[in-house]
Design a protein around this motif. Sequence first.
Motif, short mmCIF file in Angstrom:
data_model
loop_
_atom_site.label_atom_id
_atom_site.label_comp_id
_atom_site.label_asym_id
_atom_site.label_seq_id
_atom_site.Cartn_x
_atom_site.Cartn_y
_atom_site.Cartn_z
N SER A 1 36.96 -3.53 -54.79
CA SER A 1 37.14 -2.09 -54.61
C SER A 1 36.02 -1.51 -53.75
CB SER A 1 37.15 -1.40 -55.98
OG SER A 1 38.22 -1.83 -56.78
N PHE A 2 34.78 -1.89 -54.05
CA PHE A 2 33.64 -1.43 -53.24
C PHE A 2 33.83 -1.81 -51.78
CE2 PHE A 2 30.24 -1.36 -56.84
CZ PHE A 2 30.46 -0.02 -57.02
N GLN A 3 34.34 -3.03 -51.53
CA GLN A 3 34.49 -3.50 -50.16
C GLN A 3 35.48 -2.64 -49.39
OE1 GLN A 3 32.75 -6.44 -48.74
NE2 GLN A 3 33.35 -5.10 -47.05
N GLN A 4 36.55 -2.24 -50.04
CA GLN A 4 37.53 -1.39 -49.37
C GLN A 4 36.94 -0.01 -49.06
OE1 GLN A 4 41.68 -1.60 -50.88
NE2 GLN A 4 40.89 -3.10 -52.34
N ILE A 5 36.13 0.51 -49.96
CA ILE A 5 35.45 1.79 -49.71
C ILE A 5 34.43 1.62 -48.58
CG2 ILE A 5 33.94 3.54 -50.70
CD1 ILE A 5 35.25 2.80 -53.45
N TYR A 6 33.68 0.53 -48.64
CA TYR A 6 32.67 0.24 -47.62
C TYR A 6 33.31 0.17 -46.23
CZ TYR A 6 28.71 -2.23 -45.43
OH TYR A 6 27.66 -2.61 -44.63
N ASP A 7 34.49 -0.46 -46.15
CA ASP A 7 35.17 -0.60 -44.86
C ASP A 7 35.63 0.74 -44.31
OD1 ASP A 7 34.79 -3.32 -45.04
OD2 ASP A 7 36.82 -3.74 -45.80
N ALA A 8 35.75 1.75 -45.17
CA ALA A 8 36.18 3.08 -44.73
C ALA A 8 35.00 3.94 -44.26
CB ALA A 8 36.92 3.79 -45.87
N LEU A 9 33.78 3.46 -44.42
CA LEU A 9 32.60 4.24 -44.02
C LEU A 9 32.48 4.30 -42.50
CD1 LEU A 9 29.87 2.78 -46.42
CD2 LEU A 9 30.84 5.08 -46.54
N PRO A 10 32.14 5.46 -41.94
CA PRO A 10 31.79 5.51 -40.51
C PRO A 10 30.57 4.63 -40.24
CG PRO A 10 32.19 7.71 -41.40
CD PRO A 10 32.14 6.79 -42.58
N GLU A 11 30.39 4.28 -39.00
CA GLU A 11 29.31 3.36 -38.63
C GLU A 11 27.93 3.90 -39.00
OE1 GLU A 11 29.21 0.19 -37.48
OE2 GLU A 11 31.33 0.27 -37.99
N ASP A 12 27.75 5.21 -38.93
CA ASP A 12 26.42 5.79 -39.17
C ASP A 12 26.26 6.29 -40.60
OD1 ASP A 12 28.24 7.84 -38.86
OD2 ASP A 12 26.90 9.13 -37.71
N TRP A 13 27.13 5.84 -41.50
CA TRP A 13 27.06 6.25 -42.91
C TRP A 13 26.43 5.16 -43.78
CZ3 TRP A 13 30.16 9.75 -46.37
CH2 TRP A 13 30.42 10.97 -45.75
N LEU B 1 12.45 -1.73 -52.26
CA LEU B 1 11.82 -1.55 -50.95
C LEU B 1 11.57 -2.88 -50.26
CD1 LEU B 1 9.17 1.26 -51.63
CD2 LEU B 1 11.09 1.40 -50.04
N MET B 2 11.11 -3.84 -51.03
CA MET B 2 10.81 -5.17 -50.49
C MET B 2 12.05 -5.79 -49.83
SD MET B 2 9.23 -8.40 -52.59
CE MET B 2 10.71 -8.62 -53.58
N GLU B 3 13.22 -5.51 -50.41
CA GLU B 3 14.46 -6.05 -49.88
C GLU B 3 15.11 -5.13 -48.85
OE1 GLU B 3 15.78 -9.16 -50.54
OE2 GLU B 3 13.75 -9.37 -51.39
N GLY B 4 14.48 -3.97 -48.59
CA GLY B 4 15.06 -3.03 -47.64
C GLY B 4 16.35 -2.43 -48.14
N LYS B 5 16.49 -2.30 -49.46
CA LYS B 5 17.76 -1.87 -50.05
C LYS B 5 17.62 -0.63 -50.93
CE LYS B 5 21.08 -4.52 -48.58
NZ LYS B 5 22.28 -3.90 -47.92
N LYS C 1 26.04 -8.15 -51.12
CA LYS C 1 27.35 -8.71 -50.81
C LYS C 1 28.13 -7.82 -49.85
CE LYS C 1 28.00 -11.42 -55.08
NZ LYS C 1 28.28 -12.71 -54.39
N LEU C 2 27.87 -6.51 -49.92
CA LEU C 2 28.64 -5.57 -49.10
C LEU C 2 28.14 -5.49 -47.67
CD1 LEU C 2 29.15 -2.69 -51.68
CD2 LEU C 2 30.91 -4.21 -50.78
N GLY C 3 26.83 -5.38 -47.48
CA GLY C 3 26.31 -5.26 -46.12
C GLY C 3 25.18 -4.26 -46.00
N GLU C 4 24.72 -4.05 -44.78
CA GLU C 4 23.51 -3.26 -44.54
C GLU C 4 23.69 -1.78 -44.85
OE1 GLU C 4 24.06 -2.47 -39.72
OE2 GLU C 4 22.45 -3.75 -40.46
#
Length: 427
Positions: free
Chosen positions: A200-212, A270-274, A242-245
């Motif tokens: 479900s998260f992946q489908q939402i993630y795929d709907a995000l604009p590039e700068d979101w 912070l260490m993981e940049g997340k 798992k989802l991406g940056e």
Amino acid sequence: MILDKSLIQQYNEQLAATQQKKFNFLKATLQDEGHDVTALLEQLAAFQIAIPSWALGTGGTRFGRFSGGGEPRSLEEKMEDVGLLHALNQSSGAISLHIPWDIPQNATAIKQLAASFELQFDAVNSNTFQDQNDQNYSYKFGSLSHTDKQVRDQAIAHNVEVIKHGIDLGSKALTIWLSDGTDFPGQQNFRRSFQRTLDSFQQIYDALPEDWKVFIEYKPYEPHFYSTVVADWGTSLLFCQKLGEKALGLVDLGHHLPNTNIEQIVSRFLMEGKLGGFHFNDSKYGDDDLTVGAMQPFQLFLIFNELVEGMASQEVQNPALSWMIDASHNVKDPLEDLLQSIEAIKIALAQALIVDRKKLENAQEQNDTTTAQEILQHAFRTDVRPLLAQARLESGAAIDPLAFYRQNKIRQELINQRGVKTYSTGL
């Protein structure tokens, strides 16, 4: 209520001499310790904390809710209240909307209203922890993790709709707090529940604009008490990896088990940049949503100590952070509480900025525990309030926003305009 800013100037003139004495003393002390006071003032003035649209009304408990009167009855009135806060402290320059509680009927008009108050739109927040009157399927047994694909699809569609509203307003992030979980052992298969949520998260993630970005919040319990799907920072981080940056973790200070070392969690993110950002509040027992700094001001300082160190370190590569208050109040004037919360956050930031980093790092390298503690305690015990007041004065805000609010009887003015028995929408 539109505040006449000339009243702020008149108010400041009455306090200017006393403020100057307090500031001059602190300025001399800080300069003697090697700090650039001008740079500190600039950093404090630039630091903005978003106000959530749901925090402008009196909060409640599952037992009841008691309106304080004069609550905002629409999104437009909520924005007026945030504009009022920003005029008073020049630190509340953004509003965060919760959908469907605050769906803009006319995005263009809402953006124009925001601009008139010098406000921007922070992250938009989805809601699959409640059933809405017009939805086809219930979230009683979950939303993004539900065993029924039709329920999951409905929850996914809602998040995509929230993204579209955010795009219309100029927002750049989606916050997901997922209440999904279980109340009894054996109720669900943990692994499969995680996998359904990830899909479900992946489908939402795929709907995000590039700068979101998407912020994934976590919480160990409530409303479910045996398990939650996103129970802790490790689970949030796992989903983000798992989802991406564009996926980042969001830390709500109340979403931890008692005595959790939140500052260490902040360091790990912070260490993981997340690390995506914060929902600030305070607690005594659980997710109490109390005024920021009301219970554990030293913990708040330690969190900012990690943030200041991490954000300045060349070893850390983390995106810019989102700062927001997330509190609910049953006995306080919400605007007074927000003014107190913003002050507490900026006090902790200022204290963290004056930590002697070189001495602290040297003490850490030498395993000199006593000196390391003294360095932190010295910064924490420094009364930095005159520094914050000076930053406000120089930016055209009130030297003492809370005192100004009370002296000018602003809550009574809001009651006069809106009525005694008004209830803020959404809560």
